[in-house]
Design an enzyme around this catalytic site. Structure first.
Site, short mmCIF file in Angstrom:
data_model
loop_
_atom_site.label_atom_id
_atom_site.label_comp_id
_atom_site.label_asym_id
_atom_site.label_seq_id
_atom_site.Cartn_x
_atom_site.Cartn_y
_atom_site.Cartn_z
CB SER A 1 38.74 -41.27 25.87
OG SER A 1 38.34 -42.55 26.25
CB SER B 1 37.07 -42.70 29.38
OG SER B 1 38.25 -42.01 28.99
CE LYS C 1 39.40 -38.97 30.94
NZ LYS C 1 39.77 -39.68 29.69
N1 GLN Z 1 36.78 -46.83 24.97
C1 GLN Z 1 38.16 -47.22 24.96
C2 GLN Z 1 38.47 -48.09 26.15
O1 GLN Z 1 37.60 -48.32 26.94
C3 GLN Z 1 39.05 -46.02 24.91
C4 GLN Z 1 39.16 -45.33 26.20
C5 GLN Z 1 40.09 -44.16 26.16
O2 GLN Z 1 40.40 -43.62 25.09
N2 GLN Z 1 40.55 -43.77 27.32
O3 GLN Z 1 39.57 -48.56 26.30
#
Ligand code: GLN
Length: 486
Positions: A178, A154, A79
């Protein structure tokens, strides 16, 4: 060379050991496929053939010299939130569009020490904020199963790349879901370890008390191999757990006889799409056949997870992202009148809408007079949620339920309504608030053929058991063996 692009990590290790394939051949295969599918999926932000092939060559030389690193020559993509010395590291943002990392994150170092070869940097939501990969400055990642649908977020690039056979495995990070939610949307196995198991050093911080690194792969067996390489104490991270290295594959073969699966009634309510509820029920029947028993548990405070998270995560993000000021890192506005104006313009130009929304919320909840009302209360809720789980683990070994309330959705269907988007993480966020390990594995499809994930939430440091549970399920089922036609 003909190579099965959906070979697992375990299979790849075997082929390398048997000298059926070399690291350079593998890297070339996956780089070619990544190039070919980049216009379709947009999974990568950066590929650097020269760097990758140089690493692969070293791996082959080491093998020839008798080096026995466990994953020597196996490709991995990261990532684009992990710093890797000399690699552009964008975090999906315009702010860091041209940022080249000056050192390597501990997790990547650990994986390189285990012999893994870096294929490239994967697309993601800007600063890891999102559930659909639509907030990336580099454009959305497509779900390889259905190009009109999101891959989840994400870590959308991390999921799409493994699902499409662009790499045997990838890394992600999970602050609120995520890893687990994109794993479900792309029919993969993904694991967020206990907070502190993987070092956060060199991973761009979103919400420091919630962020954890973890693997994406096709199988639990692969996740065990990957986590064994990634994890470990690191003096560079004050929250890293000082404990011996573990072999997370050690319990894979154990039968599930007598395993007590806790089913929280809060995870099986109205909010869950019927196709998901059905697939999860059928998967639980498989678990019972494997000798597990199910018990109902209650987590009365998990209903506060989303509101608590959307205080804590933006608060920490607003603080963490203050370092992007146009001076020390990242984008600097071309024109400005004075220092303050330069900060303002650089940040206004460099951040996208979702990131700005989080910074505004975070600054607000931390401001004088509001801290007690919001941040402090959210901290208390974290404790109450952790106590709910503690009570549950008195009567069960693992907690299970659907990973997300909906399967992969169409692009644009939630982007106008942040709260709708936030609710996608309703089942995953609790494990970040408490720091417990949690994973998702494939367990079926809904009426539209979209994939359903089973979430397993374990007690602290129970990763080996969770991987055992998921592995036994995968020995008995074929859901994880499905691949998209791409
Ligand atoms: N969807 C969640 C957010 O937007 C989690 C994102 C993540 O785990 N990085 O904060």
């Amino acid at each position: 060379m003909s190579w099965n692009t959906f070979a697992t990590v375990a299979e790849t290790v075997k082929e390398l050991d048997d000298k059926k394939v070399s690291a350079v051949e593998l890297a070339t295969h996956y780089l070619d496929r990544a190039d070919a599918l980049q216009p379709v999926l947009n999974a990568y932000v950066t590929l650097d053939r020269e760097k990758t092939l140089a690493e692969a060559k070293v791996a082959d030389e080491k093998r020839a010299a008798g080096d026995a690193a466990p994953l020597l020559g196996v490709p991995i993509a990261h990532k684009d939130i992990y710093l890797i010395d000399g690699w552009r590291t964008t975090c999906g943002s315009k702010m860091l569009e041209n940022f080249v990392a000056p050192y390597t994150s501990t997790v990547v170092k650990n994986m390189t020490a285990a012999g893994m070869v870096t294929l490239g940097k994967l697309n993601m939501d800007e600063f890891a904020m999102g559930s659909s990969n639509e907030t990336s400055y580099f454009g959305p990642v497509k779900n390889p199963w259905d190009l009109s649908r999101v891959p989840g977020g994400s870590s959308g690039g991390s999921a799409a790349s493994v699902a499409a056979g662009l790499t045997p495995a990838s890394t992600g990070t999970d602050t609120g879901g995520s890893i687990r939610q994109p794993a479900m949307f792309c029919n993969l196995t993904g694991l967020k370890p206990t907070y502190g198991v993987c070092s956060r050093f060199g991973i761009i911080a979103f919400a420091s008390s919630l962020d954890q690194a973890g693997p994406f792969a096709q199988t639990a067996e692969d996740c065990a191999l990957l986590l064994s390489a990634m994890a470990g104490f690191d003096t560079n991270d004050a929250t890293s757990l000082d404990r011996p290295k573990e072999n997370y594959s050690r319990d894979l073969a154990k039968p599930l006889t007598g395993l007590r699966i806790g089913l929280p009634k809060e995870f099986f309510g109205e909010g869950v799409a019927p196709g998901i509820a059905k697939a999860v029920d059928e998967a639980l029947a498989v678990y019972r056949k494997l000798g597990a028993i199910t018990v109902e548990v209650s987590l009365p405070n998990v209903k506060y997870s989303v509101p608590a998270y959307y205080v804590v995560a933006p608060a920490e993000a607003s603080s963490n992202l203050s370092r992007f000021d146009g001076v020390r890192y990242g984008h600097r506005a071309a024109e400005y009148t004075d220092l303050m104006d330069m900060y303002k313009r650089s940040r206004a130009e460099g951040f996208g809408a979702e990131v700005k929304r989080r910074i505004l919320i975070g600054t607000y909840v931390l401001s004088h007079g509001y801290y007690d009302a919001y941040y402090l209360q959210a901290g208390k809720l974290r404790r109450l949620i952790a106590e709910d789980f503690k009570r549950a683990y008195e009567v069960c070994d693992v907690v299970m339920g659907p990973t997300a309330p909906e399967t992969a959705f169409q692009f644009g269907s939630k982007s106008d309504d942040p709260v709708k988007m936030y609710l996608n993480d309703i089942f995953t966020i609790c494990a970040n608030l408490t720091g417990q390990p949690a994973m998702s594995h494939p367990c079926g499809v809904d009426e539209n053929g979209q994939h359903v994930g089973m979430q397993i939430i374990g007690n602290y440091l129970d990763e080996a058991r969770m991987l055992n549970v998921a592995h036994q399920f995968q020995l008995a089922t074929d859901w994880h063996k499905r691949h998209p036609n791409i």
